[in-house]
Design a protein around this motif. Structure first.
Motif, short mmCIF file in Angstrom:
data_model
loop_
_atom_site.label_atom_id
_atom_site.label_comp_id
_atom_site.label_asym_id
_atom_site.label_seq_id
_atom_site.Cartn_x
_atom_site.Cartn_y
_atom_site.Cartn_z
N GLY A 101 -2.95 3.36 5.14
CA GLY A 101 -4.07 3.31 4.21
C GLY A 101 -5.08 2.23 4.53
N VAL A 102 -4.94 1.59 5.70
CA VAL A 102 -5.87 0.54 6.09
C VAL A 102 -7.11 1.17 6.72
N GLU A 103 -8.28 0.82 6.21
CA GLU A 103 -9.52 1.35 6.75
C GLU A 103 -10.07 0.42 7.83
N ARG A 104 -10.64 1.05 8.86
CA ARG A 104 -11.22 0.28 9.96
C ARG A 104 -12.42 -0.52 9.46
N ILE A 105 -12.44 -1.80 9.78
CA ILE A 105 -13.56 -2.66 9.39
C ILE A 105 -14.76 -2.32 10.27
N PRO A 106 -15.91 -1.96 9.68
CA PRO A 106 -17.07 -1.61 10.50
C PRO A 106 -17.61 -2.81 11.26
N THR A 107 -18.22 -2.52 12.38
CA THR A 107 -18.82 -3.58 13.17
C THR A 107 -20.01 -4.17 12.42
N ARG A 113 -12.92 -9.80 16.57
CA ARG A 113 -13.33 -8.67 15.74
C ARG A 113 -12.79 -7.36 16.30
N LYS A 114 -12.81 -7.21 17.65
CA LYS A 114 -12.28 -5.99 18.28
C LYS A 114 -10.78 -5.89 18.06
N MET A 115 -10.06 -7.01 18.14
CA MET A 115 -8.61 -7.00 17.92
C MET A 115 -8.29 -6.57 16.48
N ILE A 116 -9.06 -7.08 15.53
CA ILE A 116 -8.84 -6.73 14.13
C ILE A 116 -9.13 -5.25 13.89
N GLN A 117 -10.20 -4.75 14.50
CA GLN A 117 -10.52 -3.33 14.34
C GLN A 117 -9.42 -2.45 14.94
N ASP A 118 -8.90 -2.83 16.10
CA ASP A 118 -7.81 -2.07 16.72
C ASP A 118 -6.58 -2.08 15.84
N TRP A 119 -6.30 -3.21 15.23
CA TRP A 119 -5.15 -3.32 14.33
C TRP A 119 -5.33 -2.41 13.11
N CYS A 120 -6.54 -2.36 12.60
CA CYS A 120 -6.83 -1.50 11.45
C CYS A 120 -6.61 -0.03 11.81
N VAL A 121 -7.06 0.37 13.00
CA VAL A 121 -6.87 1.75 13.45
C VAL A 121 -5.38 2.06 13.60
N GLU A 122 -4.65 1.10 14.13
CA GLU A 122 -3.20 1.28 14.31
C GLU A 122 -2.48 1.45 12.99
N LYS A 123 -2.95 0.78 11.96
CA LYS A 123 -2.32 0.83 10.63
C LYS A 123 -3.00 1.83 9.70
N LEU A 144 0.83 -1.19 0.00
CA LEU A 144 0.00 0.00 0.00
C LEU A 144 0.87 1.25 0.00
N ARG A 145 0.43 2.27 -0.70
CA ARG A 145 1.13 3.55 -0.68
C ARG A 145 0.83 4.26 0.64
N PRO A 146 1.81 4.85 1.29
CA PRO A 146 1.57 5.50 2.58
C PRO A 146 0.55 6.61 2.45
N GLY A 147 -0.23 6.85 3.53
CA GLY A 147 -1.19 7.95 3.54
C GLY A 147 -0.47 9.27 3.66
N ARG A 148 -1.24 10.34 3.55
CA ARG A 148 -0.62 11.68 3.56
C ARG A 148 -0.12 12.06 4.94
N HIS A 149 -0.56 11.35 5.99
CA HIS A 149 -0.11 11.64 7.35
C HIS A 149 0.99 10.69 7.81
N SER A 150 1.63 9.97 6.90
CA SER A 150 2.64 8.98 7.31
C SER A 150 4.01 9.31 6.75
N ALA A 151 4.44 10.55 6.94
CA ALA A 151 5.72 10.97 6.38
C ALA A 151 6.88 10.20 6.99
N LYS A 152 6.79 9.88 8.30
CA LYS A 152 7.90 9.18 8.93
C LYS A 152 8.09 7.79 8.36
#
Length: 446
Positions: free
Chosen positions: A105-111, A91-101, A8-16
């Motif tokens: 460019g990873v989108e949070r999986i909706p509940t 499901r909560k662990m996967i959602q937390d991982w999505c938020v972390e990444k 995935l290409r980095p998002g605009r907020h991931s300069a580091k």
């Protein structure tokens, strides 16, 4: 252990992160293996756990079970229950991982919404039956609305609702509320039931038994005759289902006042293609399935209502399915003397019927040939001194019938086409056949 997922290409907020990669390049992101479905190997969106303790993505494991499998794909153990249990922790662990990444460019999986279970469906249907027995119009209406909402929510819910006999329960409730003299009091719940039934086609035979009762048929005709557009559409769709399963009910329908007029009105003033096709199917059944004693009477009534003229106009620019059904109805009408006389008097019929041969479908061609055969065949009681035959020759039927025999057709259609060619050939000397432009765009199968 981690596995590569995609780049995935980095998002605009991931300069580091982008500074550690190649200039303008992609960063490889990996998914923890326990977040992957063992079947699809994709990130699980709705993790569920089987009785064996193994977690899968709901969509993948439901496809596995629907295919007839009763074992766990990973352990091969026989499942004690086919109802998977939502794994909220995973499901909560996967959602937390999505938020972390998120910076990758990873989108949070909706509940996900928890699908309805067989137990819940059985409970709702039981309450619908109970409300129908008590004539609780308001309570039953609310429950039917709930069934509709769950059915529209997902295909999985729809399959579960259908599998648990919703059609029979709804049809039985419709019959209970459609008793004589109670239409106006129960019109709300009756409308909701019809609407719900249209969402779970095809209906099972048990449901069609309830819908084919005299009270139910009268009720649907009331909707057809005086309902709004939605009510008329739902009524004709459900009526088509009921009659298709039990064609003997066409006799009872024909005796209901206003039924024939309501069906013809749907063709004269169409609501939508689906309702037009349903009306044509019902009329076709009535023309072919009613008892011999009433069949001619029904044909005569439809002719008097101007159905022949409506069909001739409908076929001109109709889509394939409507064209086939309209030609089928016209063919059935031509089975009576009154129908043939009305058809012969319509100046549009011959050009349209000949034009549709070899241009719509094999079924439409069969109906078109049958119509011409019924209209042109020698009948001592209907001698038009060859005028109709000359008209058929003028619109190019001779050439199309010859081509039909060359490209091939069914045995019965072949016999009718051959008879027609022999009859037309007797009159060719009286009129030079006109070359039809219909052959210009004709696609031949050879």
């Amino acid at each position: 252990m981690t596995l590569s997922w995609r780049r995935l290409r980095p998002g605009r907020h991931s300069a580091k992160h982008s500074r550690h990669g190649e200039a303008g390049g992609d960063i490889e992101l990996t998914i923890p293996s326990h977040f992957r479905c063992p079947i699809s190997l994709d990130l699980m969106k709705d993790p569920v756990t089987l009785s064996t303790g193994i977690t899968y993505d709901r969509q993948s494991i439901e496809k596995w079970i629907e295919a007839g499998n009763v074992t766990c794909p990973t352990t091969n153990q026989v499942l004690t229950t086919l109802e998977p249990i939502p794994n909220h922790t995973m499901r909560k662990m996967i959602q937390d991982w999505c938020v972390e990444k998120k910076s990758f460019g990873v989108e949070r999986i909706p509940t996900p919404r928890i699908p309805v279970s067989s137990v819940e469906v059985a409970e709702i249907l039981s309450r619908i039956s109970s409300s129908a027995e008590k004539k609780d119009e308001a309570g039953c209406r609310e429950l039917v609305q709930k069934v509709k909402a769950l059915t529209k929510e997902s295909e999985r819910n729809k399959r579960c609702i259908v599998a648990n006999g919703a059609a029979s329960s709804l049809a039985a409730a419709f019959g209970a509320f459609s008793t004589a003299g109670s239409f106006h009091e129960n019109v709300g719940v009756l409308e909701e039931i019809l609407s719900a039934l249209t969402l779970i086609f095809p209906l099972r035979s048990e449901a069609n038994v309830y819908l084919g009762s005299t009270d139910s048929l009268h009720c649907m005709v009331r909707f057809l005759d005086g309902g709004d557009l939605s009510q008329r559409r739902n009524a004709v769709l459900v009526l088509k289902e009921a009659l298709s399963a039990d064609k003997q009910k066409t006799d009872a329908l024909e005796e209901i006042e206003g039924a024939l007029e309501a069906l013809v009105k749907l063709i004269k003033e169409p609501i939508c293609p689906t309702s037009t096709k349903a009306s044509l199917v019902i009329i076709y059944h009535m023309l072919n399935s009613t008892s011999s004693s009433s069949r001619e009477s029904v044909k005569g009534k439809f002719v008097q209502m101007g159905l022949v003229s409506m069909l001739s106009e409908l076929v001109v620019d109709a889509e394939r399915s409507i064209c086939e059904k309209a030609l089928g109805v016209l063919d059935a009408i031509c089975g009576s003397k009154q129908g043939r006389e009305e058809t012969r008097d319509n100046a549009l019929i011959m050009p349209v019927v000949v034009k549709k041969m070899l241009r719509v479908s094999d079924l439409a061609t069969e109906f078109a040939v049958s119509i011409l055969w019924k209209l042109c065949k020698k009948d001592e009681r209907e001698d038009d001194e060859g005028g109709l035959v000359l008209e058929v020759l003028q619109v190019g039927a001779f050439q199309k019938l010859l081509l039909l025999l060359q490209v091939g057709c069914g045995e019965r259609t072949k016999e009718k086409a051959t008879e027609l060619l022999k009859l037309l050939n007797l009159h060719r000397a009286r009129l030079e056949c006109i070359e039809s432009m219909d052959f210009k765009e004709l696609k031949r199968p050879f």
